[in-house]
Design an enzyme around this catalytic site. Structure first.
Site: not given
Length: 456
Positions: A223, A373, A429
Site C-alpha cells: 500500500d 492522500y 491487499h
C-alpha cells in the site's frame, strides 16, 4: 579539423547525456520542518525514548459511551456488502467490541515488542524495533524496515515479525526488524504543515535508520508503504540493499505497455504474460470499469477533502470501524462483498481487526492518515519520483486478490533490477497480516538472492 571537433562534440554530448541520465536516477529532496511554528534555534533533540502503548479507564469509558449512543440503521434487504458495511453484521461486530473485546489484553500484545519514539524534523516518530534473540555464529542479523499503508498500521506485521527474527529453520536468514508508523499514522506525530508526502516520509525513515546505526538495510512495503520504500530506494540507492514490495501499480503507460495490453491476450508469450496475467487483465471492460469506480470512492474523498469526512470518523468509533473494516473485507477478496458478514473472519480474527481500529481511535490519527492522500495526489503525475526508476535489487510478491494486477513486464518498467517476481498462492491487499508465512518466505527468498548476488 571540423571532423575532429564534430566527433568531440558528439562524444561530449553522449557523455553529458549519460551523466545526466545517471543523475536522474537518484531522487532529490531536502530537509523539512514539520513541527509547530518555525524551526527553533539551537541543536535539535535526537535522543531515542522508549514508548509503551497505554490505556486508561477514562479512555475506555468514553469509548463505551460513544458506542452505546450510536444510532443503528437497518441495511437494505439482500444487500450484503454491496452498499458498504452491512449494518446487521456491524451490530454484531459492535456488540463484540463493546462486551467481549479486551483492549487491555491487546495492549499487552502490542507491547510484547519494544516501542520507541524519536524526534525527526520536528515530529515524534514512533517505531517498533525487534532484535533477534539468537543469531547463528559467524553471521549477523540483517536489518529490514517494513512500512505499512492505509488503513493499516505497524500491527499488520506482528504475524510476520517472529518468522523473520526467530525462524524455525536454523539455515534461514535472521532479521532485525524496524516497523515505523508513517507520520500522521498510529503513534507517530502528525505533520503540522502542508506538503508532507511519501518522499518526505522516505527522507525521515532514512534518518531514522541512520540514527539506529544502519548504514545499509533492506526495505519492504505494501500500500503506501510500497511508495514510501520505493522513494527510499530512489533517494539513497547505495543505502537500500534491496527493496521488496507486494503492491506496485502500473507506471505511466508507454508504447510497450500499451502494445502488451492490446496484443497480450492473443500473443501472451510475446510479452511474457502468464495465464494469471490474462485472467486478471482481461475481464470485460464494463466489469473492470465498475470495479474501479466502486472501490475508489474513498480515495477521491481523501485526496480532496479529508478533514471534512475525517471529522465524523474521529467522533464516532462505530463509524470509524465501519469505514476501516469495510476495506479489510473487499480489499482481501472482492467476492466477499457478496457475503452478509463481508468474509471478515475468514481471514482475520475480530480481535486483530479491532486492535487495528483501536490504534486509529486511541491515537486520533484518522484525519492525518487521510491527509496523506491529498498530499500525494495534489502533485498528480508531475512528481519527480514518477520519472525516476528504481535501480536497487527488487522483489515483487504478486498476491492473487490484490486490488490491481501488475504483470512482470510492467513491474520491470519501474524496477529495472527485478530479481524475483513471485505469483503467490493466495492472499490479498493486507498480505503481511493475512498470510504472514507466505510473506516471510518470499522476503527470505528475495533477500537470499540479493545476498548471493552481492557475494559473487
Amino acid at each position: 579539423m571540423f571532423t575532429e571537433v564534430f566527433i568531440g562534440l558528439v562524444a561530449g554530448g553522449v557523455i553529458l547525456y549519460l551523466v545526466l541520465r545517471r543523475r536522474g536516477h537518484v531522487l532529490k529532496t531536502e530537509d523539512g520542518w514539520w513541527g509547530v511554528g518555525p524551526v527553533p534555534d539551537g541543536e535539535q533533540d535526537s535522543s531515542i525514548q522508549p514508548f509503551m502503548v497505554t490505556t486508561s479507564d477514562a479512555e475506555l469509558q468514553d469509548l463505551h459511551r460513544r458506542i452505546d449512543q450510536t444510532r443503528p440503521v437497518p441495511s437494505l434487504e439482500d444487500s450484503q456488502f454491496h452498499y458498504g458495511f452491512n449494518s446487521k453484521y456491524l451490530e454484531e461486530v459492535v456488540s463484540y467490541w463493546r462486551n467481549h473485546f479486551d483492549w487491555r489484553r491487546q495492549v499487552d500484545k502490542l507491547n510484547q515488542y519494544p516501542h520507541f519514539k524519536t524526534n525527526i524534523e520536528g515530529i515524534d516518530v514512533h517505531y517498533v524495533h525487534v532484535k533477534p534473540k539468537r543469531v547463528p555464529e559467524g553471521t549477523t542479523a540483517i536489518p529490514l524496515i517494513m512500512v505499512h499503508g492505509w488503513p493499516g498500521s505497524f500491527y499488520e506485521f506482528y504475524g510476520t515479525i517472529p518468522l523473520l527474527t526467530e525462524p524455525s529453520d536454523p539455515q534461514a536468514l535472521v532479521f532485525e526488524v524496524v516497523c515505523p508508523s508513517i507520520p500522521g499514522y498510529g503513534f507517530s506525530e502528525a505533520p503540522h504543515k502542508k506538503g508532507f508526502d511519501s518522499v518526505c516520509a522516505a527522507h525521515i525513515f532514512h534518518k531514522l535508520m541512520s540514527r539506529l546505526g544502519f548504514k545499509q538495510f533492506y526495505a519492504h512495503g505494501g500500500d503506501w508503504g510500497w511508495l514510501v520504500t520505493t522513494n527510499m530506494a530512489q533517494l539513497q540507492p547505495k543505502t537500500v540493499k534491496g527493496l521488496h514490495v507486494n503492491f506496485a501499480p502500473a507506471p505511466k503507460m508507454d508504447f510497450t505497455m500499451c502494445l502488451s495490453l492490446l496484443l497480450g491476450r492473443h500473443f501472451p508469450k510475446l510479452f511474457g504474460f502468464t495465464s494469471a496475467d490474462i485472467e486478471r487483465l482481461y475481464p470485460c471492460v464494463q466489469k473492470l470499469f465498475v470495479n474501479s469506480i466502486t472501490e475508489s470512492g474513498y480515495m477521491h474523498i481523501q485526496a480532496t477533502k479529508p478533514d471534512t469526512a475525517g471529522r465524523g470518523l474521529n467522533d464516532s468509533p462505530v463509524g470509524l470501524a465501519a469505514y476501516i473494516l469495510e476495506k479489510f473485507s473487499t480489499w482481501t477478496n472482492r467476492d466477499f462483498k457478496n457475503l452478509e458478514d463481508g468474509g471478515l473472519t475468514r481471514k482475520f480474527s475480530l480481535d486483530d481487526l479491532l486492535t487495528n481500529v483501536m490504534i486509529y481511535w486511541t491515537s486520533g490519527c484518522i484525519i492525518p492518515s487521510m491527509r496523506f492522500y491529498k498530499e500525494n495526489f495534489s502533485k498528480g503525475l508531475n512528481h519527480p519520483h514518477m520519472k525516476v526508476p528504481v535501480s536497487v535489487p527488487a522483489g515483487f510478491a504478486s498476491f492473487p486478490n490484490e486490488l490491481m494486477h501488475t504483470p512482470k513486464l510492467w513491474v520491470q518498467k519501474k524496477f529495472h533490477n527485478l530479481l524475483t517476481y513471485t505469483p503467490m498462492a493466495r492472499g490479498g491487499h493486507f498480505a503481511a497480516m493475512e498470510e504472514p508465512q507466505l510473506m516471510a518466505e518470499d522476503l527470505h527468498h528475495f533477500i537470499c538472492r540479493v545476498e548471493k548476488t552481492k557475494a559473487r
